[in-house]
Design a protein around this motif. Structure first.
Motif, PDB file in Angstrom:
ATOM      1  N   GLY A   1       2.924  23.073  33.257  1.00 18.44           N
ATOM      2  CA  GLY A   1       1.995  22.754  32.178  1.00 18.44           C
ATOM      3  C   GLY A   1       2.537  23.073  30.806  1.00 18.44           C
ATOM      4  N   ARG A   2       3.803  23.544  30.717  1.00 23.66           N
ATOM      5  CA  ARG A   2       4.386  23.867  29.411  1.00 23.66           C
ATOM      6  C   ARG A   2       4.950  22.634  28.703  1.00 23.66           C
ATOM      7  N   TYR A   3       4.939  21.526  29.387  1.00 20.28           N
ATOM      8  CA  TYR A   3       5.471  20.298  28.791  1.00 20.28           C
ATOM      9  C   TYR A   3       4.558  19.842  27.657  1.00 20.28           C
ATOM     10  N   ARG A   4       5.154  19.457  26.530  1.00 19.52           N
ATOM     11  CA  ARG A   4       4.400  19.005  25.369  1.00 19.52           C
ATOM     12  C   ARG A   4       4.799  17.578  25.030  1.00 19.52           C
ATOM     13  N   ALA A   5       3.823  16.710  24.970  1.00 17.49           N
ATOM     14  CA  ALA A   5       4.087  15.316  24.604  1.00 17.49           C
ATOM     15  C   ALA A   5       4.356  15.217  23.107  1.00 17.49           C
ATOM     16  N   GLN A   6       5.296  14.392  22.720  1.00 12.58           N
ATOM     17  CA  GLN A   6       5.617  14.182  21.322  1.00 12.58           C
ATOM     18  C   GLN A   6       4.939  12.916  20.810  1.00 12.58           C
ATOM     19  N   PRO A   7       4.654  12.851  19.513  1.00 10.55           N
ATOM     20  CA  PRO A   7       4.013  11.641  18.971  1.00 10.55           C
ATOM     21  C   PRO A   7       4.911  10.425  19.112  1.00 10.55           C
ATOM     22  N   SER A   8       4.305   9.262  19.183  1.00  8.48           N
ATOM     23  CA  SER A   8       5.053   8.009  19.253  1.00  8.48           C
ATOM     24  C   SER A   8       5.470   7.578  17.854  1.00  8.48           C
ATOM     25  N   LYS A   9       6.653   7.043  17.760  1.00  9.91           N
ATOM     26  CA  LYS A   9       7.126   6.530  16.466  1.00  9.91           C
ATOM     27  C   LYS A   9       6.588   5.120  16.269  1.00  9.91           C
ATOM     28  N   ARG A  10       5.874   4.918  15.171  1.00 10.24           N
ATOM     29  CA  ARG A  10       5.225   3.637  14.924  1.00 10.24           C
ATOM     30  C   ARG A  10       6.246   2.611  14.445  1.00 10.24           C
ATOM     31  N   SER A  11       6.200   1.440  15.058  1.00 11.61           N
ATOM     32  CA  SER A  11       7.039   0.319  14.659  1.00 11.61           C
ATOM     33  C   SER A  11       6.162  -0.919  14.638  1.00 11.61           C
ATOM     34  N   TRP A  12       6.565  -1.919  13.863  1.00  9.78           N
ATOM     35  CA  TRP A  12       5.752  -3.125  13.723  1.00  9.78           C
ATOM     36  C   TRP A  12       6.586  -4.354  14.066  1.00  9.78           C
ATOM     37  N   ILE A  13       5.989  -5.291  14.815  1.00  7.54           N
ATOM     38  CA  ILE A  13       6.651  -6.550  15.114  1.00  7.54           C
ATOM     39  C   ILE A  13       5.701  -7.683  14.721  1.00  7.54           C
ATOM     40  N   PRO A  14       6.253  -8.792  14.222  1.00  6.27           N
ATOM     41  CA  PRO A  14       5.386  -9.898  13.789  1.00  6.27           C
ATOM     42  C   PRO A  14       4.745 -10.616  14.969  1.00  6.27           C
ATOM     43  N   LYS A  15       3.509 -11.082  14.764  1.00  6.76           N
ATOM     44  CA  LYS A  15       2.802 -11.871  15.766  1.00  6.76           C
ATOM     45  C   LYS A  15       2.875 -13.344  15.388  1.00  6.76           C
ATOM     46  N   ALA A  16       2.507 -14.199  16.335  1.00  7.89           N
ATOM     47  CA  ALA A  16       2.593 -15.640  16.101  1.00  7.89           C
ATOM     48  C   ALA A  16       1.658 -16.101  14.995  1.00  7.89           C
ATOM     49  N   ASP A  17       0.534 -15.377  14.785  1.00  9.78           N
ATOM     50  CA  ASP A  17      -0.432 -15.787  13.766  1.00  9.78           C
ATOM     51  C   ASP A  17      -0.129 -15.205  12.397  1.00  9.78           C
ATOM     52  N   GLY A  18       1.038 -14.574  12.231  1.00 14.70           N
ATOM     53  CA  GLY A  18       1.433 -14.033  10.935  1.00 14.70           C
ATOM     54  C   GLY A  18       1.112 -12.563  10.751  1.00 14.70           C
ATOM     55  N   ARG A  19       0.237 -12.017  11.591  1.00 15.01           N
ATOM     56  CA  ARG A  19      -0.064 -10.587  11.494  1.00 15.01           C
ATOM     57  C   ARG A  19       1.022  -9.770  12.181  1.00 15.01           C
ATOM     58  N   GLN A  20       0.868  -8.464  12.139  1.00 14.93           N
ATOM     59  CA  GLN A  20       1.847  -7.585  12.757  1.00 14.93           C
ATOM     60  C   GLN A  20       1.202  -6.787  13.881  1.00 14.93           C
ATOM     61  N   ARG A  21       1.978  -6.584  14.940  1.00 11.90           N
ATOM     62  CA  ARG A  21       1.499  -5.835  16.096  1.00 11.90           C
ATOM     63  C   ARG A  21       2.132  -4.445  16.083  1.00 11.90           C
ATOM     64  N   PRO A  22       1.315  -3.381  16.185  1.00 15.52           N
ATOM     65  CA  PRO A  22       1.887  -2.030  16.191  1.00 15.52           C
ATOM     66  C   PRO A  22       2.476  -1.676  17.551  1.00 15.52           C
ATOM     67  N   LEU A  23       3.659  -1.093  17.545  1.00 21.49           N
ATOM     68  CA  LEU A  23       4.294  -0.600  18.759  1.00 21.49           C
ATOM     69  C   LEU A  23       4.501   0.903  18.638  1.00 21.49           C
ATOM     70  N   GLY A  24       4.411   1.593  19.758  1.00 20.63           N
ATOM     71  CA  GLY A  24       4.660   3.030  19.782  1.00 20.63           C
ATOM     72  C   GLY A  24       5.899   3.331  20.605  1.00 20.63           C
ATOM     73  N   ILE A  25       6.903   3.910  19.965  1.00 20.03           N
ATOM     74  CA  ILE A  25       8.152   4.239  20.657  1.00 20.03           C
ATOM     75  C   ILE A  25       8.105   5.716  21.032  1.00 20.03           C
ATOM     76  N   ALA A  26       8.065   5.991  22.323  1.00 17.21           N
ATOM     77  CA  ALA A  26       7.961   7.369  22.802  1.00 17.21           C
ATOM     78  C   ALA A  26       9.331   8.039  22.805  1.00 17.21           C
ATOM     79  N   SER A  27       9.324   9.362  22.825  1.00 13.06           N
ATOM     80  CA  SER A  27      10.568  10.108  22.962  1.00 13.06           C
ATOM     81  C   SER A  27      11.136   9.877  24.357  1.00 13.06           C
ATOM     82  N   LEU A  28      12.421  10.187  24.538  1.00 12.89           N
ATOM     83  CA  LEU A  28      13.075   9.881  25.809  1.00 12.89           C
ATOM     84  C   LEU A  28      12.451  10.657  26.964  1.00 12.89           C
ATOM     85  N   GLU A  29      12.156  11.948  26.772  1.00  9.59           N
ATOM     86  CA  GLU A  29      11.550  12.713  27.865  1.00  9.59           C
ATOM     87  C   GLU A  29      10.153  12.205  28.187  1.00  9.59           C
ATOM     88  N   ASP A  30       9.408  11.798  27.167  1.00 10.75           N
ATOM     89  CA  ASP A  30       8.097  11.211  27.437  1.00 10.75           C
ATOM     90  C   ASP A  30       8.234   9.945  28.274  1.00 10.75           C
TER      91      ASP A  30
END
Length: 424
Positions: free
Chosen positions: A50-79
C-alpha cells in the motif's frame, strides 16, 4: 491483489509501447529497463504493502475531426506497468460478465467485429429506425463515486479498490501546474478503457438488455464500442420511448447525451420507399467507427444492403497530415520516403479496405501520389523537373494498390460466432 506478481509486472513492462512519451516522471521505457530486475521487487513490495503512490497524468492535447481538441493523460511508466498488470487481472473477472454486444477494448475483439455486427443487424434484422447515441465527454465526466460502487459489485479486495481510487484522484499536470480531478478517467491511461467498460456494463449494457427483453415488442439491435453506441429498432414509438428513458438513466449516473450528435433516423430496407412516398429525400446516413453507413441496393438482385464509406473529412484530414510530413521531409532519400509512405498507405488500407469502399481507397491513394509528386518537385528549383513517367514507376514500386482486404461482414461474423464463442 495477490495475482499482481513480480512476473506479471515484468510482462506488463514488456507489453508497453516502447516509443511512448514519458509522463511527469520523465522516465522512458528504455531508461527504466536498464535496471529492470532491481526495480521490479521494490515496485512489487510498494504495490502489495500500500506504499505505492500514483503520480499525476501529464496533460496533452490532440486535435479532433471537428476542430476541437481532445485531452490525453500520459501516465508515468510505473503507473502504466501497474495499470497493465491490473487490467490483466480484472479482465479475467469481467470478461465473464460483459455482454456480447460490447466490443470496445476487449481481448479478441476489434472495431471491425463491431462494424460487422452493425452491418449484419441492419441487413438481417427488422430494423426501420437507427438511434445513433453519443454520450457527451464520457471519459471526462465519468463519476468516481458511482464507478467505485460498481466496482465493488465484483471486487472484494480493498487493496485493489484503494489502488484504483489513487489513480482516479492523482490529478493532472499541465505546464508544471497540478490540478485535482473529481470526475473522469484520463484518456490514454492503460486502465481507462476497462474502467469505462465496467461503468457502461452496469449503467447501459445490463439495463438495455433488460429493457429490450421486458418492454420491446419489436426487434431491437444493440452494438456498443466503448462509448459509441448504435441501436436499431423495428418501431419508431419504441425508439422514441427508449431514448427518453435513456436520458434519465444516464442522468442518474452523472452522464448526459450529446443533443447535437444523438440522432434518431429512418434507416433500413423500407426507408427509401417510405421517404419517397412522403416526398422526402434519400435516407439519412450515420457514422460509426470511421465509416459513413448508407442505405443502398445490391447490384446483383436489387435487394437492400448497407454501403460503408470512409468518412470524407477523416480521409481528407489524413491526406493533409501526410502531405505536410512529406513537405517537411522532402529532402530525405526517395527510398526512405517510399518505405514510409508504403507503411502509411497500407495502414490506411488495412482498416478501411472493406467491401464497397474501393472508391475512397483510390481517392486516398491518388491524394498521396499527388502530394508525393509535389514534394519531390519542390526538392530543387534548379534541377530537372520530375516527369510523370518516372513518378509512375516510383508509385508502382512503393505505393500499395487499392483493393478490398476484408471479407463481407456476414462471412466474418459467421466465422467468429461459431460454436461457443463469446461473440455469439
Amino acid at each position: 491483489m495477490h495475482h499482481v506478481t513480480v512476473d506479471l509486472l515484468r510482462e506488463s513492462y514488456f507489453a508497453l509501447q516502447r516509443s511512448a512519451a514519458p509522463g511527469v516522471d520523465g522516465v522512458t521505457w528504455a531508461a527504466y529497463g536498464q535496471d529492470l530486475e532491481a526495480r521490479l521487487p521494490d515496485l512489487h513490495d510498494r504495490v502489495q504493502s500500500g506504499r505505492y503512490r500514483a503520480q499525476p497524468s501529464k496533460r496533452s492535447w490532440i486535435p479532433k475531426a471537428d476542430g476541437r481538441q481532445r485531452p490525453l493523460g500520459i501516465a508515468s511508466l510505473e503507473d502504466k506497468m501497474v495499470q497493465q498488470a491490473m487490467v490483466r487481472v480484472l479482465s479475467e473477472i469481467y470478461e465473464q460478465d460483459f455482454l456480447g454486444f460490447s466490443y470496445g477494448f476487449r481481448p479478441g475483439r476489434s472495431p471491425h467485429n463491431a462494424l460487422d455486427a452493425v452491418w449484419v443487424g441492419l441487413t438481417r434484422r427488422k430494423v426501420n429506425w437507427v438511434l445513433d447515441v453519443d454520450i457527451r465527454s464520457f471519459f471526462d465526466t465519468l463519476d468516481h463515486e458511482w464507478l467505485m460502487k460498481l466496482l465493488e459489485v465484483r471486487i472484494a479486495d480493498r487493496r485493489v479498490l484503494r489502488l484504483i481510487r489513487k489513480w482516479l484522484r492523482a490529478g493532472v499536470s499541465e505546464d508544471g501546474e497540478w490540478s485535482k480531478t473529481e470526475v473522469g478517467s484520463p484518456q490514454g491511461a492503460v486502465i481507462s478503457p476497462l474502467l469505462a467498460n465496467v461503468y457502461l456494463h452496469y449503467v447501459f449494457d445490463q439495463w438495455v438488455q433488460q429493457w429490450r427483453m421486458r418492454q420491446a415488442s419489436g426487434d431491437v439491435m444493440v452494438v456498443r464500442y466503448a462509448d459509441d453506441v448504435v441501436m436499431g429498432f423495428e418501431h419508431r414509438a419504441e425508439a422514441e420511448g427508449f431514448l427518453s428513458e435513456l436520458r434519465d438513466r444516464l442522468a442518474e449516473h452523472g452522464l448526459e447525451l450529446h443533443q447535437g450528435k444523438t440522432r434518431l433516423l429512418e434507416f433500413g430496407r423500407f426507408a427509401a420507399s417510405n421517404r419517397a412516398e412522403r416526398g422526402e429525400g434519400k435516407p439519412e446516413t450515420f457514422a460509426f467507427l470511421g465509416f459513413t453507413h448508407i442505405c443502398a441496393k445490391r447490384r446483383s438482385d436489387g435487394g437492400f444492403t448497407v454501403l460503408r464509406k470512409t468518412i470524407r473529412q477523416r480521409l481528407r484530414e489524413k491526406a493533409k497530415e501526410v502531405r505536410a510530413m512529406l513537405m517537411h521531409h522532402r529532402h530525405k532519400p526517395v527510398p526512405e520516403q517510399g518505405r514510409w509512405l508504403r507503411s502509411v498507405v497500407q495502414g490506411f488500407f488495412n482498416y478501411h479496405a472493406v467491401p464497397g469502399n474501393c472508391k475512397a481507397l483510390k481517392i486516398f491513394r491518388t491524394l498521396i501520389n499527388r502530394a508525393w509528386l509535389r514534394a519531390l518537385r519542390r526538392r530543387s528549383q534548379k534541377g530537372r523537373k520530375l516527369t510523370w513517367d518516372r513518378m509512375k514507376r516510383l508509385i508502382a514500386t512503393w505505393i500499395p494498390s487499392a483493393k478490398v482486404l476484408h471479407p463481407y461482414p456476414n462471412q466474418r461474423l459467421a466465422f467468429c460466432t461459431r460454436g461457443r464463442s463469446r461473440m455469439r
